[in-house]
Enzyme design. Structure first.
Site, mmCIF file in Angstrom:
data_model
loop_
_atom_site.group_PDB
_atom_site.id
_atom_site.type_symbol
_atom_site.label_atom_id
_atom_site.label_comp_id
_atom_site.label_asym_id
_atom_site.label_seq_id
_atom_site.Cartn_x
_atom_site.Cartn_y
_atom_site.Cartn_z
ATOM 1 N N GLU A 1 -2.617 -9.058 3.362
ATOM 2 C CA GLU A 1 -2.764 -9.481 4.755
ATOM 3 C C GLU A 1 -4.190 -9.331 5.277
ATOM 4 O O GLU A 1 -4.464 -9.702 6.427
ATOM 5 C CB GLU A 1 -1.819 -8.658 5.642
ATOM 6 C CG GLU A 1 -2.344 -7.305 6.094
ATOM 7 C CD GLU A 1 -2.448 -6.256 4.996
ATOM 8 O OE1 GLU A 1 -2.997 -5.166 5.253
ATOM 9 O OE2 GLU A 1 -1.990 -6.509 3.870
ATOM 10 N N HIS B 1 -3.905 -5.104 -0.155
ATOM 11 C CA HIS B 1 -3.622 -5.684 1.161
ATOM 12 C C HIS B 1 -3.720 -7.207 1.161
ATOM 13 O O HIS B 1 -4.778 -7.772 1.432
ATOM 14 C CB HIS B 1 -4.586 -5.108 2.206
ATOM 15 C CG HIS B 1 -4.370 -3.663 2.476
ATOM 16 N ND1 HIS B 1 -3.472 -3.195 3.413
ATOM 17 C CD2 HIS B 1 -4.909 -2.567 1.902
ATOM 18 C CE1 HIS B 1 -3.473 -1.872 3.415
ATOM 19 N NE2 HIS B 1 -4.336 -1.473 2.504
ATOM 20 N N CYS C 1 0.824 -1.204 0.000
ATOM 21 C CA CYS C 1 0.000 0.000 0.000
ATOM 22 C C CYS C 1 0.868 1.268 0.000
ATOM 23 O O CYS C 1 1.439 1.616 -1.016
ATOM 24 C CB CYS C 1 -0.980 -0.030 1.175
ATOM 25 S SG CYS C 1 -2.364 1.134 0.992
#
Length: 385
Positions: free
Chosen positions: A355, A353, A261
């Site tokens: 994660e 993202h 990001c």
């Protein structure tokens, strides 16, 4: 468990548009950039994502708060959004894991919100006019005259030009042990780190050293890492000059690098590329992205208002002298750069993202790709010795 009350509230945009509703969370005044997030689930992860600092977040999903909040799903140490906008807040919490209602959690962290407005209308307005400054005024502040509210909104800082990393970063380093066989230490520069990132790296054999955003190249060398990671975070990448220079030092020393990001934007700038502000950004958990290396389309989680300027096709030379570079991932909604890969140094990044704890998990393989890159780099060093 809910503290729902019918206190008045009003959302005011910098173009003078107003939406009247009911107070939600803390009462008072809050100012920030009004943005919308399209996630259908995971509101607690959204609220505790440090990348949302300085932003008033509107949830496009109409019904919010039914599962309350809990201590397991938080991504950082607090709620970071500047304000919160929902249409229909749940008055009842219906989940065995809940520790409190969302309304109570917002109030505890001092987050001023508004409910009971037509969030679809606000979203359509922002999609047309672009993200803009706004303010939520609730309780007594809702009774301020229009001119006073308008003036407060227009005096708020623009997101462009803001360096917000210092407001969300840890003040001292933290270490998380590796799980399983130790591969080596990885340094994370905390620009707004999420707990899920730390977990994913530790699960792949990294001893994770999270350093504050003030870290220097000497601080990184002192850890003796096998790789460096730049986290997500809020603000304008053009305002993070020191982090760009630090990353150039990392790349020059040949340390493997992975950025997510904000880290993607800073890698772009370290490579000599430009960044720009998107009209209304990408926020939510249903964004389609093409991985050009596999041809696979992934549904991904996003939270960014800025993007990297780079040619989408072909290989190009890094203007800053780091060799050949290519765009590795492309957003399919609007053809925005969603990933970069350096071909002559061990470095890559993605704008979204992998994660994302609330899902989707299509892109989680990128942590394995990072581990594989580090292993290859370590093996090549051994061969050279």
């Amino acid at each position: 468990m809910s503290s729902f009350t019918p206190d008045p509230a009003v959302l005011v945009l910098e173009d003078g548009t107003r939406y009247r509703g009911r107070a939600y969370g803390a009462r008072g005044t809050t100012l920030g950039e009004v943005v919308f997030a399209t996630g259908m689930t995971g509101y607690q992860e959204t609220l505790t994502d440090p990348s949302y600092a300085g932003q008033i977040v509107l949830q496009t999903a109409p019904h919010i708060g039914n599962t309350g909040v809990n201590e397991e799903d938080i991504e950082s140490r607090r709620i970071w959004v500047a304000g919160y906008i929902v249409r229909d807040p749940s008055r009842v919490v219906s989940n065995w894991r809940a520790d409190a209602s969302l309304d109570e959690a917002l109030a505890e962290d001092g987050i001023v919100g508004i409910s009971g407005i037509d969030t679809r209308a606000v979203t359509r307005h922002i999609r047309s006019a672009g993200s803009m400054r706004g303010g939520v005024f609730s309780g007594e502040a809702a009774a301020l005259d229009d001119a006073e509210q308008d003036a407060l909104v227009r005096q708020a800082p623009q997101m462009s030009g803001q360096n917000l990393s210092a407001s969300v970063s840890l003040e001292s380093s933290q270490v998380t042990p590796a799980r399983g066989t130790l591969l080596g230490r990885v340094v994370i520069i905390d620009l707004g780190i999420k707990q899920a990132t730390i977990v994913n790296l530790a699960d792949r054999g990294f001893e994770v050293h999270v350093l504050p955003q003030t870290a220097t190249i000497d601080d990184i060398r002192a850890v003796d890492p096998v790789a460096v990671f730049y986290s997500n975070g809020p603000g304008d990448p053009a305002a993070s000059v020191d982090h760009v220079e630090l990353l150039r030092s990392v790349l020059s020393e040949g340390l493997p690098f992975f950025g997510i990001c904000f880290g993607n934007q800073l890698l772009g700038r370290a490579l000599g590329l430009g960044t720009y502000k998107l009209p209304f950004g990408h926020r939510g958990i249903n964004q389609p992205v093409l991985d050009k290396s596999t041809g696979r389309v992934e549904i991904t989680a996003h939270n960014h208002g800025f993007a990297v300027e780079a040619p989408l096709e072909g290989v190009f030379d890094s203007p800053a002298g780091f060799g050949r570079v290519e765009v590795s991932h492309v957003g399919l909604n609007d053809r925005v750069v969603e990933g970069l890969r350096a071909l002559d140094i061990p470095a890559f990044s993605v704008q979204y993202h992998p994660e994302a704890a609330a899902g989707p998990h299509d892109a989680n393989y990128l942590f394995d790709r990072f581990r594989d890159m580090v292993v290859t780099h370590l093996d090549s060093k051994k061969d050279a010795e």
